[in-house]
Design a protein around this motif. Structure first.
Motif, PDB file in Angstrom:
ATOM      1  N   LEU A  87      -0.707   5.721  -2.871  1.00 35.64           N
ATOM      2  CA  LEU A  87       0.276   4.653  -2.987  1.00 35.64           C
ATOM      3  C   LEU A  87      -0.075   3.823  -4.199  1.00 35.64           C
ATOM      4  O   LEU A  87      -1.197   3.330  -4.324  1.00 35.64           O
ATOM      5  CB  LEU A  87       0.268   3.775  -1.732  1.00 35.64           C
ATOM      6  N   ILE A  88       0.866   3.690  -5.100  1.00 38.56           N
ATOM      7  CA  ILE A  88       0.695   2.858  -6.285  1.00 38.56           C
ATOM      8  C   ILE A  88       1.654   1.693  -6.150  1.00 38.56           C
ATOM      9  O   ILE A  88       2.848   1.889  -5.898  1.00 38.56           O
ATOM     10  CB  ILE A  88       0.991   3.657  -7.580  1.00 38.56           C
ATOM     11  N   THR A  89       1.119   0.487  -6.304  1.00 40.22           N
ATOM     12  CA  THR A  89       1.953  -0.702  -6.178  1.00 40.22           C
ATOM     13  C   THR A  89       1.433  -1.786  -7.113  1.00 40.22           C
ATOM     14  O   THR A  89       0.384  -1.613  -7.747  1.00 40.22           O
ATOM     15  CB  THR A  89       1.979  -1.195  -4.713  1.00 40.22           C
ATOM     16  N   THR A  90       2.151  -2.873  -7.212  1.00 40.70           N
ATOM     17  CA  THR A  90       1.726  -4.011  -8.030  1.00 40.70           C
ATOM     18  C   THR A  90       1.540  -5.218  -7.129  1.00 40.70           C
ATOM     19  O   THR A  90       2.101  -5.291  -6.033  1.00 40.70           O
ATOM     20  CB  THR A  90       2.778  -4.346  -9.107  1.00 40.70           C
ATOM     21  N   LYS A  91       0.760  -6.179  -7.598  1.00 43.77           N
ATOM     22  CA  LYS A  91       0.577  -7.407  -6.829  1.00 43.77           C
ATOM     23  C   LYS A  91       1.906  -8.127  -6.646  1.00 43.77           C
ATOM     24  O   LYS A  91       2.169  -8.716  -5.609  1.00 43.77           O
ATOM     25  CB  LYS A  91      -0.404  -8.337  -7.526  1.00 43.77           C
ATOM     26  N   LEU A  99       0.810  -4.109   3.643  1.00 47.77           N
ATOM     27  CA  LEU A  99      -0.112  -3.085   4.132  1.00 47.77           C
ATOM     28  C   LEU A  99      -1.241  -3.718   4.931  1.00 47.77           C
ATOM     29  O   LEU A  99      -1.627  -3.222   5.982  1.00 47.77           O
ATOM     30  CB  LEU A  99      -0.694  -2.287   2.956  1.00 47.77           C
ATOM     31  N   GLU A 100      -1.785  -4.817   4.442  1.00 49.52           N
ATOM     32  CA  GLU A 100      -2.863  -5.500   5.153  1.00 49.52           C
ATOM     33  C   GLU A 100      -2.384  -5.981   6.519  1.00 49.52           C
ATOM     34  O   GLU A 100      -3.071  -5.851   7.516  1.00 49.52           O
ATOM     35  CB  GLU A 100      -3.355  -6.695   4.320  1.00 49.52           C
ATOM     36  N   GLY A 101      -1.184  -6.505   6.578  1.00 47.00           N
ATOM     37  CA  GLY A 101      -0.625  -6.998   7.843  1.00 47.00           C
ATOM     38  C   GLY A 101      -0.343  -5.883   8.819  1.00 47.00           C
ATOM     39  O   GLY A 101      -0.344  -6.086  10.027  1.00 47.00           O
ATOM     40  N   GLY A 102      -0.126  -4.680   8.324  1.00 47.17           N
ATOM     41  CA  GLY A 102       0.185  -3.546   9.186  1.00 47.17           C
ATOM     42  C   GLY A 102      -1.034  -2.733   9.575  1.00 47.17           C
ATOM     43  O   GLY A 102      -0.914  -1.612  10.036  1.00 47.17           O
TER      44      GLY A 102
END
Length: 117
Positions: A87-91, A99-102
């Motif tokens: 998974l590539i994402t930006t801040k 993701l952290e919450g899940g």
């Protein structure tokens, strides 16, 4: 019109597929368990529903709600049997926090609406 009086819960696990049938009118609960079919988990679901229909004829058309759960995905992650993914994402997208919450960790395990600090 048929009165909807049943709710069916189905959990597909790595070994067994479990079913719970609740009659909302009477409060009666029936359970069934069968082997999971790894090549196509829906086969076990269909089998289980057909078997439960033998013991409770007509419940399918009287079912108002079907609740489905599975541990197949988390099992494949834990056992490292799934496909390699990334998974590539930006801040800026906020995806990190989603993701952290899940992650499934909660301060109070049984409070589904608890918030992380």
């Amino acid at each position: 019109m048929v009165e909807k009086s049943y709710r069916l819960g189905c959990d597909i696990g790595g070994t067994f597929t479990d079913f719970v049938l609740l009659n909302d009118r009477t409060g009666e609960i029936k359970i069934y368990k069968c082997l999971t079919t790894p090549h196509d988990p829906s086969d076990a679901v269909e089998h289980g529903i057909r078997e439960m229909e033998k013991n409770t004829p007509g419940f399918v058309e009287k079912t108002d709600e079907l609740i489905h759960g599975t541990t197949l995905v988390i099992n494949s992650i834990i056992e490292r049997k799934g496909a390699k993914t990334g998974l590539i994402t930006t801040k800026a997208s906020g995806m990190f926090w989603k993701l952290e919450g899940g992650s499934g960790t909660r301060l109070t395990m049984f409070l589904l609406n608890s918030r992380s600090p």
